[in-house]
Motif scaffolding. Sequence first.
Motif, mmCIF file in Angstrom:
data_model
loop_
_atom_site.group_PDB
_atom_site.id
_atom_site.type_symbol
_atom_site.label_atom_id
_atom_site.label_comp_id
_atom_site.label_asym_id
_atom_site.label_seq_id
_atom_site.Cartn_x
_atom_site.Cartn_y
_atom_site.Cartn_z
ATOM 1 N N ALA B 92 -13.629 6.119 -3.108
ATOM 2 C CA ALA B 92 -12.991 7.066 -2.196
ATOM 3 C C ALA B 92 -12.179 6.254 -1.194
ATOM 4 O O ALA B 92 -12.716 5.391 -0.500
ATOM 5 N N ILE B 93 -10.881 6.525 -1.150
ATOM 6 C CA ILE B 93 -9.979 5.742 -0.292
ATOM 7 C C ILE B 93 -9.393 6.664 0.767
ATOM 8 O O ILE B 93 -8.918 7.757 0.451
ATOM 9 N N THR B 94 -9.468 6.236 2.019
ATOM 10 C CA THR B 94 -8.946 7.050 3.119
ATOM 11 C C THR B 94 -8.154 6.166 4.070
ATOM 12 O O THR B 94 -8.064 4.959 3.892
ATOM 13 N N ASN B 95 -7.602 6.810 5.126
ATOM 14 C CA ASN B 95 -6.959 6.105 6.249
ATOM 15 C C ASN B 95 -5.855 5.163 5.774
ATOM 16 O O ASN B 95 -5.734 4.040 6.262
ATOM 17 N N VAL B 96 -5.074 5.621 4.810
ATOM 18 C CA VAL B 96 -4.024 4.745 4.263
ATOM 19 C C VAL B 96 -2.858 4.639 5.253
ATOM 20 O O VAL B 96 -2.319 5.647 5.693
ATOM 21 N N LEU B 97 -2.531 3.416 5.597
ATOM 22 C CA LEU B 97 -1.378 3.160 6.463
ATOM 23 C C LEU B 97 -0.413 2.244 5.736
ATOM 24 O O LEU B 97 -0.837 1.286 5.093
ATOM 25 N N LEU B 98 0.868 2.549 5.862
ATOM 26 C CA LEU B 98 1.894 1.647 5.355
ATOM 27 C C LEU B 98 2.276 0.736 6.522
ATOM 28 O O LEU B 98 2.818 1.188 7.524
ATOM 29 N N LEU B 99 1.934 -0.526 6.417
ATOM 30 C CA LEU B 99 2.147 -1.433 7.558
ATOM 31 C C LEU B 99 3.562 -1.951 7.607
ATOM 32 O O LEU B 99 4.181 -1.991 8.658
ATOM 33 N N THR B 100 4.064 -2.379 6.460
ATOM 34 C CA THR B 100 5.456 -2.808 6.365
ATOM 35 C C THR B 100 5.979 -2.361 5.006
ATOM 36 O O THR B 100 5.191 -2.213 4.062
ATOM 37 N N ALA B 101 7.264 -2.157 4.904
ATOM 38 C CA ALA B 101 7.846 -1.766 3.609
ATOM 39 C C ALA B 101 9.336 -2.066 3.590
ATOM 40 O O ALA B 101 10.035 -1.769 4.542
ATOM 41 N N ASN B 102 9.771 -2.681 2.498
ATOM 42 C CA ASN B 102 11.203 -2.768 2.222
ATOM 43 C C ASN B 102 11.407 -2.600 0.715
ATOM 44 O O ASN B 102 10.457 -2.211 0.008
ATOM 45 N N ASP B 103 12.604 -2.895 0.236
ATOM 46 C CA ASP B 103 12.902 -2.676 -1.186
ATOM 47 C C ASP B 103 11.990 -3.488 -2.098
ATOM 48 O O ASP B 103 11.660 -3.072 -3.200
ATOM 49 N N ALA B 104 11.637 -4.666 -1.625
ATOM 50 C CA ALA B 104 10.965 -5.631 -2.505
ATOM 51 C C ALA B 104 9.454 -5.611 -2.364
ATOM 52 O O ALA B 104 8.726 -5.852 -3.334
ATOM 53 N N GLN B 105 8.971 -5.353 -1.149
ATOM 54 C CA GLN B 105 7.524 -5.429 -0.964
ATOM 55 C C GLN B 105 7.030 -4.519 0.145
ATOM 56 O O GLN B 105 7.815 -3.990 0.932
ATOM 57 N N ALA B 106 5.701 -4.383 0.179
ATOM 58 C CA ALA B 106 5.087 -3.514 1.185
ATOM 59 C C ALA B 106 3.644 -3.962 1.400
ATOM 60 O O ALA B 106 3.070 -4.653 0.554
ATOM 61 N N ARG B 107 3.132 -3.597 2.553
ATOM 62 C CA ARG B 107 1.716 -3.887 2.832
ATOM 63 C C ARG B 107 1.030 -2.630 3.305
ATOM 64 O O ARG B 107 1.587 -1.864 4.087
ATOM 65 N N THR B 108 -0.192 -2.421 2.820
ATOM 66 C CA THR B 108 -0.934 -1.244 3.252
ATOM 67 C C THR B 108 -2.313 -1.658 3.753
ATOM 68 O O THR B 108 -2.837 -2.709 3.389
ATOM 69 N N SER B 109 -2.868 -0.804 4.577
ATOM 70 C CA SER B 109 -4.252 -0.935 5.018
ATOM 71 C C SER B 109 -4.948 0.374 4.672
ATOM 72 O O SER B 109 -4.358 1.443 4.787
#
Lengths: 449, 165
Positions: B92-109
């Motif tokens: 069960a996955i919750t509290n998804v945040l997109l921390l950084t994002a561009n065309d090439a990459q992204a980071r989530t918490s």
Amino acid sequence: MVRYELGELIDDRPADGIFRVSRAIFDDPAIFDLEMERIFEGGWVFLGIADQARAPHDFFTSWIGRVPILVSRDGEGMLGGFVNSCPHKGSRVAQTMSGNARVHVCPYHSWSFDSAGRNKAIKLKKAGCYAEAFDGQSHDLARLPAFEEYRGFLFGSVSADVPPLAEYLGEAAKLLDLVADQSEEGVELVPGGVTFTYDGNWKLQLENCSDAYHFTSAHPSYIRLLDQRQKSNSQSAVKSVWEKTDYWKEDAEGDVQGGSFSFDHGHVLNWGRFGITDALPLYESAERLAERHGEAKRDWMFNMRNLTIFPNLQIAENASSQLRVIRPISADRTEMRTWCIAPKGESGDARRLRIRQYEDFFNPSGMATPDDTVSYENCQRGFASRVEPWLQGYSRGMSASRTGGNAFSSVIGLAPARSVLADAQLGDETLFHSYYRAWAQRMVGALGA
Amino acid sequence: MSAIDREGAEELLYREALALDSGAWDDWLALYTEDATFWVPAWRDEENVTQDPDSELSLIYYQGRRNLEDRVWRARSGLSVASKPRPRVVHAITNVLLLTANDAQARTSSSFAVHLYDKRSERTHVFFGRYEHALRNEAGDWRIAAKKIVLLNDVIPTVLDFYSI
């Protein structure tokens, strides 16, 4: 109530070629209580290594049986072992695994103690209307009746009735030397400890560490993976010492691939030939260690060695190097506190290799240990039976076991009580006898004869 | 190509969860880049996880998807008593945040709770903690280039495998 006689639990008849252990000693809560009293709270127990409290006022916490322990280095640099319990109401004084504190303040009523365990203050003492007799009592943390260090390995006892540590360790101390001498600076625990539990008796872990017979049957998935990795020759796979040696393979050639040594007081070693291989992180020190300690001792540092210092310390140097502390919780539950133990001052590359090998093999999240611990749990289920109480897992090697040592021990001046030389298929089980003879000695007077 | 949005990132995380829950481990592996890092740090003390996998211990640390392939191979091999029968899990996955994002990459918490039922031992356990995913756009497909799993309850009841967290 323990209703057993010793002979109902351990059937030790060397003249008849019989050594059997009853399932009851793994399964019966009354026997577990007796083990706590007679073994863990009645003798030397490993607490930790001196490097865990490196600087003045550093401390770490541990256990002797059910008793919480505080090991603290005082302002003068002296290590002390204490019961981690306030003399006032019994609360644990230190609540963390480790730290640095000039003063430990009990969180309940704020009695305070210095790093040498001395009571520094009793809150609102003057206003407390104590009787005069109160000042006649010590308010310090209770010092362990016995606390000693051997080469950085710290042992304590909550019973004063123990031999000197050097006598207790006996010849097995030389096997701790093989660990301590891997660096002139001594050894350390790599930051990051791993704790796991299993629903089985503590002696299952005690035995498994010394069990050469299980490796190819419990760990075929790991063994096959090593094969596959070796063939693929991938850069991203971790190099393993098992690939570089074949002493453990059932078709290994040569008469002697390893064996076992047993010592008084329940200490045992099983070992295998590894040779001086670059799959071991120690390889970078091979020449220096030979110059310093001689080739024979150096070669022994490179051998596969699984050492038990009875009852709770195991140092396994095989796929990597692990220090394990066994903490029995109940007859059918055990907690394992584990660390990667490593020589201080090794290169970054060597340390990285050691850590990667460790995680792969030793962690409860790795690819070998779970196949052991799950087997322990399967055994524990089976221990409930008394239809045929005797276990038959103490018989291999019976006709190979010799009094005293052999050529492999004498090269490093080691004099074990008994030894077995083994080819790759022997899988000696007689070294377990040492555990249960020590066990039986501790039970004298507690069980019928 | 365009940057991934939170919905897209969540979808990827949920697809990973479903692949693990359903034992579709080939699908799970396919979500990772070939050079992916998979990291479960150990704890150095009560409050801090280890920071440097090269000088401190991790519960699991792999660089390269082939190491995850090894884990999958082992779990399926029939040669590991700890891996069979396969425990039942739900991520069960919750509290998804997109921390950084561009065309090439992204980071989530994100936060996770993995409920695990092990039929063999008759044990139910919940592993919980936080994920940090690094995502990478590979020719239009978003894949996992790094996953760090901070496991908060780190006293392991007997076994922890890749599908348990």
